[in-house]
Design a protein around this motif. Structure first.
Motif, PDB file in Angstrom:
ATOM      1  N   UNK A  52       0.934  -1.000  -0.061  1.00  0.00           N
ATOM      2  CA  UNK A  52      -0.109   0.140   0.076  1.00  0.00           C
ATOM      3  C   UNK A  52       0.591   1.556   0.205  1.00  0.00           C
ATOM      4  N   UNK A  53       1.800   1.231   0.962  1.00  0.00           N
ATOM      5  CA  UNK A  53       2.859   2.239   0.444  1.00  0.00           C
ATOM      6  C   UNK A  53       3.585   2.474  -0.134  1.00  0.00           C
ATOM      7  N   UNK A  54       4.031   1.641  -1.249  1.00  0.00           N
ATOM      8  CA  UNK A  54       4.820   1.796  -1.891  1.00  0.00           C
ATOM      9  C   UNK A  54       4.022   2.461  -3.402  1.00  0.00           C
ATOM     10  N   UNK A  55       2.997   1.347  -3.489  1.00  0.00           N
ATOM     11  CA  UNK A  55       2.223   2.335  -4.241  1.00  0.00           C
ATOM     12  C   UNK A  55       1.850   3.658  -4.397  1.00  0.00           C
ATOM     13  N   UNK A 119      15.681   5.496   2.930  1.00  0.00           N
ATOM     14  CA  UNK A 119      16.231   6.095   2.929  1.00  0.00           C
ATOM     15  C   UNK A 119      16.324   7.080   1.770  1.00  0.00           C
ATOM     16  N   UNK A 120      15.517   6.570   0.329  1.00  0.00           N
ATOM     17  CA  UNK A 120      15.866   7.646  -0.270  1.00  0.00           C
ATOM     18  C   UNK A 120      14.069   8.272  -1.205  1.00  0.00           C
ATOM     19  N   UNK A 121      13.279   7.481   0.169  1.00  0.00           N
ATOM     20  CA  UNK A 121      11.845   8.358   0.090  1.00  0.00           C
ATOM     21  C   UNK A 121      12.134   9.646   0.806  1.00  0.00           C
ATOM     22  N   UNK A 122      13.292   8.922   1.597  1.00  0.00           N
ATOM     23  CA  UNK A 122      13.324  10.746   2.790  1.00  0.00           C
ATOM     24  C   UNK A 122      13.705  11.655   1.877  1.00  0.00           C
ATOM     25  N   UNK A 192      -3.035  22.239   1.182  1.00  0.00           N
ATOM     26  CA  UNK A 192      -2.991  22.718   2.889  1.00  0.00           C
ATOM     27  C   UNK A 192      -1.501  23.039   3.830  1.00  0.00           C
ATOM     28  N   UNK A 193       0.045  22.109   2.946  1.00  0.00           N
ATOM     29  CA  UNK A 193       0.715  22.269   3.757  1.00  0.00           C
ATOM     30  C   UNK A 193       1.767  22.342   2.412  1.00  0.00           C
ATOM     31  N   UNK A 194       3.640  21.671   2.806  1.00  0.00           N
ATOM     32  CA  UNK A 194       4.702  21.985   1.627  1.00  0.00           C
ATOM     33  C   UNK A 194       3.889  20.041   1.027  1.00  0.00           C
ATOM     34  N   UNK A 195       4.500  20.841  -0.149  1.00  0.00           N
ATOM     35  CA  UNK A 195       3.846  19.011  -0.890  1.00  0.00           C
ATOM     36  C   UNK A 195       5.489  18.255  -0.517  1.00  0.00           C
ATOM     37  N   UNK A 196       6.322  18.602   0.434  1.00  0.00           N
ATOM     38  CA  UNK A 196       7.532  17.531   1.264  1.00  0.00           C
ATOM     39  C   UNK A 196       7.218  16.405   2.008  1.00  0.00           C
ATOM     40  N   UNK A 197       5.737  16.888   2.757  1.00  0.00           N
ATOM     41  CA  UNK A 197       5.310  16.170   3.746  1.00  0.00           C
ATOM     42  C   UNK A 197       4.234  14.633   3.302  1.00  0.00           C
ATOM     43  N   UNK A 198       3.990  14.924   1.589  1.00  0.00           N
ATOM     44  CA  UNK A 198       4.212  13.732   0.962  1.00  0.00           C
ATOM     45  C   UNK A 198       4.665  12.660   1.598  1.00  0.00           C
ATOM     46  N   UNK A 199       6.395  13.118   1.555  1.00  0.00           N
ATOM     47  CA  UNK A 199       7.550  11.852   1.434  1.00  0.00           C
ATOM     48  C   UNK A 199       7.884  11.502   2.432  1.00  0.00           C
ATOM     49  N   UNK A 200       7.694  12.891   3.289  1.00  0.00           N
ATOM     50  CA  UNK A 200       7.684  12.569   5.257  1.00  0.00           C
ATOM     51  C   UNK A 200       7.245  11.558   5.447  1.00  0.00           C
ATOM     52  N   UNK A 201       5.846  11.917   5.198  1.00  0.00           N
ATOM     53  CA  UNK A 201       4.529  10.678   5.848  1.00  0.00           C
ATOM     54  C   UNK A 201       5.084   9.695   5.331  1.00  0.00           C
TER      55      UNK A 201
END
Length: 483
Positions: A52-55, A119-122, A192-201
């Motif tokens: 789920x997470x990877x897709x 690692x690379x998603x971060x 509502x927030x920065x796009x970076x949270x897509x990867x951090x979350x």
């Protein structure tokens, strides 16, 4: 890989050899197919949640592409590339990861790929330049691709053929939501927030899944389990004559030779096996069509229907519900059909070709869905009609695709991961390429004729499995050995 004892008998050794370590055919606690249901479902659920997470990460960027492009000074083509290159990586990753799981076991490869992806998603979340983002997306996709190679292999390791539908249905329930939920979550985050949270979350979620997999995932690959059992017997008894069938096959072979054979297996399957070629092309076209929808669905609502980015993402629920319904309705039908065919063939093993007939209804349903989707969108009909059309199309594609996946798993039971890696290569290539020309196609043909063409293409592909129905048995007998 542990060294192979020199005392292992030559391949001409009889099966009755008392030193041959094998599963008890009646019941064996170490045999994954004899595991308690709780352990089987634990392994299946870990894969499902990881998938789920990877897709989800593959599509979560879609609603924020314009924002990311502006911040990192990317052209529209470069922004789409940042989205699609993840899928390009999933074409090549399984070609390596699938065979390695047949050498070192599923568990080791799953854990290694989990950490690599994290690692690379971060890194994606901290990217300051477009070059870093694109490169990190590719490397993250390479790690994420293990789920495509491992899932089918693990399910084949653990579940029996008559349970294929139920296991696939439960495994795919959560990952199917990932591709559609990604844009929904991405839309709200972009607004509502920065796009970076897509990867951090998603990295936080991945870290949790790594912890869970280390405790709940058990080795499922039978040759690895038996090889470890043989090694334990040699250590405990001091008798070096104990061996497994897998060890006997690789006796006197170097590690380089073993890895070379394994790593080239998916390519050999794709190059020389018509079964893989036919199922791979059909699956690839369907997958590419799905990603055309995923890549262009949000723009339909923002441009044609003048909806906000947040609301446009919610329409992906229709895609997810269609896929889930196709899987959950198709799974019990598959198992009931298989048991009925088994009852008609009590004296022999049921041929994999009995999976094929269930692929035909889905092809017709998908074609109808795309025609409805296309023309309702073309004339700006109420949004519910468009969502109904895409629901029907998603339902049909998933219903048909499940039958072909089960057919591949039954045909290549010894090398399921390699066979699915070969088909995944084609699937990921179309998922990467098809969305690149989708905007131009809709600009020239419109949503009506564009989606009608897609529906007809899917219908034509729906007839291709007839070749497997009539000649599949002969093709399986004639295919070049992968050993």
């Amino acid at each position: 890989m542990a060294p192979v004892p020199a005392s292992i008998p030559a391949p001409t050794q009889k099966v009755e050899d008392p030193y041959l370590v094998a599963f008890d055919p009646s019941f064996d606690v170490d045999n994954p197919k004899d595991w308690p249901s709780g352990r089987k479902w634990a392994v299946t659920d870990v894969l499902s949640a990881t998938g789920f997470n990877r897709i989800m990460v593959s599509t979560i960027m879609a609603p924020a592409l314009s924002t990311i492009a502006h911040e990192l000074h990317m052209s529209s083509t470069e922004a789409v590339m940042a989205l699609s290159i993840y899928l390009l990586a999933t074409a090549f990753g399984p070609l390596v990861i699938g065979p390695l799981s047949e050498v070192y076991g599923r568990k080791t490869i799953l854990h290694a790929s989990n950490v690599w992806f994290l690692v690379w998603n971060i890194v994606c979340g901290f990217a300051k330049t477009k070059e870093v983002l694109v490169a990190a997306r590719f490397l993250a996709g390479f790690g994420a691709s293990s789920i495509y190679a491992l899932a089918g292999g693990v399910l084949g390791d653990v579940w029996r053929p008559e349970q294929r539908g139920r296991s696939l249905g439960m495994y795919m329930l959560i990952p199917l939501l990932g591709a559609a939920v990604g844009p929904i979550i991405g839309g709200f985050m972009a607004f509502r927030t920065t796009w970076r949270w897509m990867f951090w979350s998603t990295s936080i979620f991945q870290a949790v899944m790594i912890a869970v997999s280390f405790t709940a995932f058990h080795e499922t690959y039978a040759p690895t389990i038996l090889t470890r059992r043989a090694a334990k017997l040699r250590k405990d008894t001091g008798d070096q004559r104990y061996y497994s069938e897998h060890e006997r096959k690789i006796v006197d072979r170097s590690l380089i030779s073993i890895l070379g054979q394994a790593l080239t297996r998916p390519i050999r399957l794709l190059a020389f096996h018509p079964v893989v070629q036919i199922t791979g092309v059909i699956s690839a076209i369907s997958y590419g069509i799905l990603y055309i929808v995923l890549a262009t669905f949000a723009s339909l609502w923002t441009k044609q229907y003048q909806q906000s980015v947040e609301i446009s993402g919610l329409h992906y629920i229709a895609v997810a519900l269609g896929e889930v319904a196709g899987m959950q309705i198709g799974a019990p039908i598959m198992d009931r059909y298989y048991r009925r065919m088994q009852a008609r063939h009590p004296d022999g093993e049921l041929a994999p070709e009995h999976r094929i007939p269930l692929s035909f209804p889905g092809a017709f349903i998908a074609a109808i869905g795309f025609i409805i989707y296309g023309w309702t969108a073309q004339y700006g009909v109420h949004w519910i009609a468009v969502d109904v059309g895409i629901f029907i199309a998603s339902f049909g594609m998933q219903f048909a695709g499940m039958a072909l996946q089960a057919y591949t798993m039954d045909t290549y039971s010894d090398h399921t991961s390699s066979a699915l890696a070969a088909t995944q290569f084609l699937r990921s290539m179309t998922a990467f390429l098809f969305p690149l020309f989708a905007p131009d196609m809709y600009n020239v043909m419109g949503y009506g004729w564009g989606n009608t063409a897609i529906g007809l293409l899917r219908l034509i592909c729906g007839f291709a499995p007839l070749a497997l129905w009539f000649w599949g048995a002969k093709l399986r007998k004639r295919i070049q050995s992968t050993e």
